[in-house]
Design a protein around this motif. Structure first.
Motif, PDB file in Angstrom:
ATOM      1  N   GLY A  66       0.835  -1.199   0.000  1.00 25.81           N
ATOM      2  CA  GLY A  66       0.000   0.000   0.000  1.00 25.81           C
ATOM      3  C   GLY A  66       0.864   1.241   0.000  1.00 25.81           C
ATOM      4  N   PHE A  67       0.287   2.360   0.381  1.00 29.53           N
ATOM      5  CA  PHE A  67       0.994   3.635   0.384  1.00 29.53           C
ATOM      6  C   PHE A  67       1.510   3.929   1.792  1.00 29.53           C
ATOM      7  N   TYR A  68       2.812   4.184   1.879  1.00 28.07           N
ATOM      8  CA  TYR A  68       3.459   4.442   3.161  1.00 28.07           C
ATOM      9  C   TYR A  68       4.290   5.707   3.078  1.00 28.07           C
ATOM     10  N   LYS A  69       4.391   6.358   4.212  1.00 29.05           N
ATOM     11  CA  LYS A  69       5.195   7.577   4.311  1.00 29.05           C
ATOM     12  C   LYS A  69       6.654   7.201   4.544  1.00 29.05           C
ATOM     13  N   ILE A  70       7.536   7.919   3.862  1.00 29.78           N
ATOM     14  CA  ILE A  70       8.962   7.790   4.133  1.00 29.78           C
ATOM     15  C   ILE A  70       9.427   9.077   4.803  1.00 29.78           C
ATOM     16  N   PRO A  72      12.579  11.493   4.735  1.00 34.02           N
ATOM     17  CA  PRO A  72      13.875  11.803   4.123  1.00 34.02           C
ATOM     18  C   PRO A  72      14.908  12.180   5.187  1.00 34.02           C
ATOM     19  N   THR A  73      16.164  11.849   4.943  1.00 31.99           N
ATOM     20  CA  THR A  73      17.238  12.285   5.826  1.00 31.99           C
ATOM     21  C   THR A  73      17.523  13.758   5.543  1.00 31.99           C
ATOM     22  N   GLU A  74      18.309  14.358   6.376  1.00 30.63           N
ATOM     23  CA  GLU A  74      18.638  15.783   6.215  1.00 30.63           C
ATOM     24  C   GLU A  74      19.241  16.064   4.844  1.00 30.63           C
ATOM     25  N   ASN A  75      20.097  15.182   4.366  1.00 28.17           N
ATOM     26  CA  ASN A  75      20.771  15.391   3.079  1.00 28.17           C
ATOM     27  C   ASN A  75      19.874  15.163   1.866  1.00 28.17           C
ATOM     28  N   SER A  76      18.719  14.550   2.048  1.00 30.58           N
ATOM     29  CA  SER A  76      17.869  14.238   0.892  1.00 30.58           C
ATOM     30  C   SER A  76      16.518  14.945   0.914  1.00 30.58           C
ATOM     31  N   LYS A  77      16.361  15.941   1.773  1.00 31.75           N
ATOM     32  CA  LYS A  77      15.066  16.629   1.840  1.00 31.75           C
ATOM     33  C   LYS A  77      14.668  17.241   0.502  1.00 31.75           C
ATOM     34  N   ASN A  78      15.619  17.770  -0.251  1.00 34.42           N
ATOM     35  CA  ASN A  78      15.296  18.344  -1.564  1.00 34.42           C
ATOM     36  C   ASN A  78      14.891  17.276  -2.567  1.00 34.42           C
ATOM     37  N   LEU A  79      15.443  16.083  -2.415  1.00 32.16           N
ATOM     38  CA  LEU A  79      15.108  14.991  -3.329  1.00 32.16           C
ATOM     39  C   LEU A  79      13.644  14.568  -3.177  1.00 32.16           C
ATOM     40  N   PHE A  80      13.132  14.624  -1.957  1.00 31.47           N
ATOM     41  CA  PHE A  80      11.754  14.198  -1.681  1.00 31.47           C
ATOM     42  C   PHE A  80      10.876  15.358  -1.210  1.00 31.47           C
ATOM     43  N   ASN A  81      11.160  16.573  -1.640  1.00 30.07           N
ATOM     44  CA  ASN A  81      10.406  17.724  -1.131  1.00 30.07           C
ATOM     45  C   ASN A  81       8.962  17.771  -1.626  1.00 30.07           C
ATOM     46  N   SER A  82       8.651  17.182  -2.761  1.00 29.80           N
ATOM     47  CA  SER A  82       7.284  17.264  -3.269  1.00 29.80           C
ATOM     48  C   SER A  82       6.433  16.039  -2.937  1.00 29.80           C
ATOM     49  N   GLN A  83       7.054  14.969  -2.459  1.00 24.83           N
ATOM     50  CA  GLN A  83       6.288  13.757  -2.156  1.00 24.83           C
ATOM     51  C   GLN A  83       7.009  12.947  -1.095  1.00 24.83           C
ATOM     52  N   LYS A  84       6.237  12.473  -0.128  1.00 25.52           N
ATOM     53  CA  LYS A  84       6.800  11.641   0.935  1.00 25.52           C
ATOM     54  C   LYS A  84       6.007  10.358   1.148  1.00 25.52           C
ATOM     55  N   ILE A  85       4.950  10.161   0.396  1.00 27.93           N
ATOM     56  CA  ILE A  85       4.146   8.940   0.502  1.00 27.93           C
ATOM     57  C   ILE A  85       4.248   8.201  -0.828  1.00 27.93           C
ATOM     58  N   PHE A  86       4.679   6.939  -0.740  1.00 29.50           N
ATOM     59  CA  PHE A  86       4.925   6.141  -1.941  1.00 29.50           C
ATOM     60  C   PHE A  86       4.303   4.763  -1.808  1.00 29.50           C
ATOM     61  N   PHE A  87       4.036   4.160  -2.949  1.00 26.62           N
ATOM     62  CA  PHE A  87       3.516   2.805  -2.979  1.00 26.62           C
ATOM     63  C   PHE A  87       4.635   1.823  -2.658  1.00 26.62           C
ATOM     64  N   GLN A  88       4.311   0.832  -1.812  1.00 28.53           N
ATOM     65  CA  GLN A  88       5.266  -0.205  -1.434  1.00 28.53           C
ATOM     66  C   GLN A  88       4.588  -1.561  -1.596  1.00 28.53           C
ATOM     67  N   LEU A 102      22.390   6.958   3.576  1.00 29.77           N
ATOM     68  CA  LEU A 102      20.957   6.745   3.741  1.00 29.77           C
ATOM     69  C   LEU A 102      20.211   7.999   3.278  1.00 29.77           C
ATOM     70  N   LEU A 103      19.193   7.819   2.438  1.00 27.22           N
ATOM     71  CA  LEU A 103      18.417   8.935   1.909  1.00 27.22           C
ATOM     72  C   LEU A 103      17.017   9.024   2.515  1.00 27.22           C
ATOM     73  N   ALA A 104      16.460   7.877   2.951  1.00 25.42           N
ATOM     74  CA  ALA A 104      15.106   7.892   3.515  1.00 25.42           C
ATOM     75  C   ALA A 104      14.918   6.688   4.436  1.00 25.42           C
ATOM     76  N   ARG A 105      14.075   6.908   5.465  1.00 21.18           N
ATOM     77  CA  ARG A 105      13.737   5.874   6.446  1.00 21.18           C
ATOM     78  C   ARG A 105      12.244   5.590   6.381  1.00 21.18           C
ATOM     79  N   GLY A 106      11.854   4.456   6.974  1.00 17.19           N
ATOM     80  CA  GLY A 106      10.451   4.107   7.077  1.00 17.19           C
ATOM     81  C   GLY A 106      10.172   3.498   8.439  1.00 17.19           C
ATOM     82  N   ASP A 107       8.896   3.276   8.744  1.00 19.09           N
ATOM     83  CA  ASP A 107       8.512   2.711  10.043  1.00 19.09           C
ATOM     84  C   ASP A 107       8.693   1.199  10.111  1.00 19.09           C
ATOM     85  N   ILE A 108       8.253   0.487   9.100  1.00 19.47           N
ATOM     86  CA  ILE A 108       8.308  -0.974   9.137  1.00 19.47           C
ATOM     87  C   ILE A 108       9.671  -1.476   8.666  1.00 19.47           C
TER      88      ILE A 108
END
Length: 181
Positions: A66-70, A72-88, A102-108
């Motif tokens: 489903g769709f989960y929020k990631i 972004p790490t401090e260094n990758s905030k610009n990479l994911f500035n327009s979207q933080k929820i992605f299909f997994q 590391l560019l992004a973390r998740g909960d699970i």
């Protein structure tokens, strides 16, 4: 094994064990070149494995479907500035390989994206929109419906309600029509 391509390879599909060894050899050859690589989902797991990481299931037996929020790490905030929820759509993840950023973390699954030299790994599917999401769910229901009902802390319904309530508006901008009586 063919020689690595001259442009960016994009790898996303899952493969049988028969082909994994060949694919790992191919990705290792790509890593040694200056050709950029983008691994999505299984392609990210293969890149992580080539770099010495372990590919494992979640310690609690959870999956992300489903769709989960990631996050972004401090260094990758610009990479994911327009979207933080992605299909997994996966039941396995990877540890962060040595020497990777590391560019992004998740909960699970904690590690969701990383960079190694000119190679990028995304555990999620940025290419999936609402229509493709529904199509994949339909195909899974036809072929292996049990895959959608794995042990998890967040129910699939919560993720589907997010996709219906928010993404539907984005990808289906038509307003509802009242029936004429």
């Amino acid at each position: 094994i063919r020689r690595p391509p001259r442009s960016t390879p994009l790898y996303s599909s899952a493969a049988s064990d028969v082909y994994k060894r060949q694919e790992l050899e191919w990705i290792n050859r790509v890593i040694k070149t200056d050709i950029p690589y983008l691994g999505i989902c299984f392609g990210a797991q293969l890149l992580a494995k080539c770099l010495g990481s372990e590919i494992t299931t979640n310690k609690d037996g959870l999956s992300e479907i489903g769709f989960y929020k990631i996050e972004p790490t401090e260094n990758s905030k610009n990479l994911f500035n327009s979207q933080k929820i992605f299909f997994q759509f996966h039941s396995e993840g990877f540890s962060l390989p040595t020497g990777c950023e590391l560019l992004a973390r998740g909960d699970i699954f904690n590690n969701q994206a990383f960079k190694y030299q000119n190679c990028y790994a995304l555990q999620f599917h940025p290419e999936v929109n609402f229509k493709l999401h529904i199509r994949w769910l339909y195909l899974v229901l036809l072929k292996n419906p049990k895959k959608l009902f794995v042990k998890r802390t967040k129910s699939l319904n919560l993720n589907l309600s997010y996709s219906f309530n928010n993404l539907f508006k984005k990808y289906w901008p038509m307003k509802p029509v009242r029936p004429v009586v």
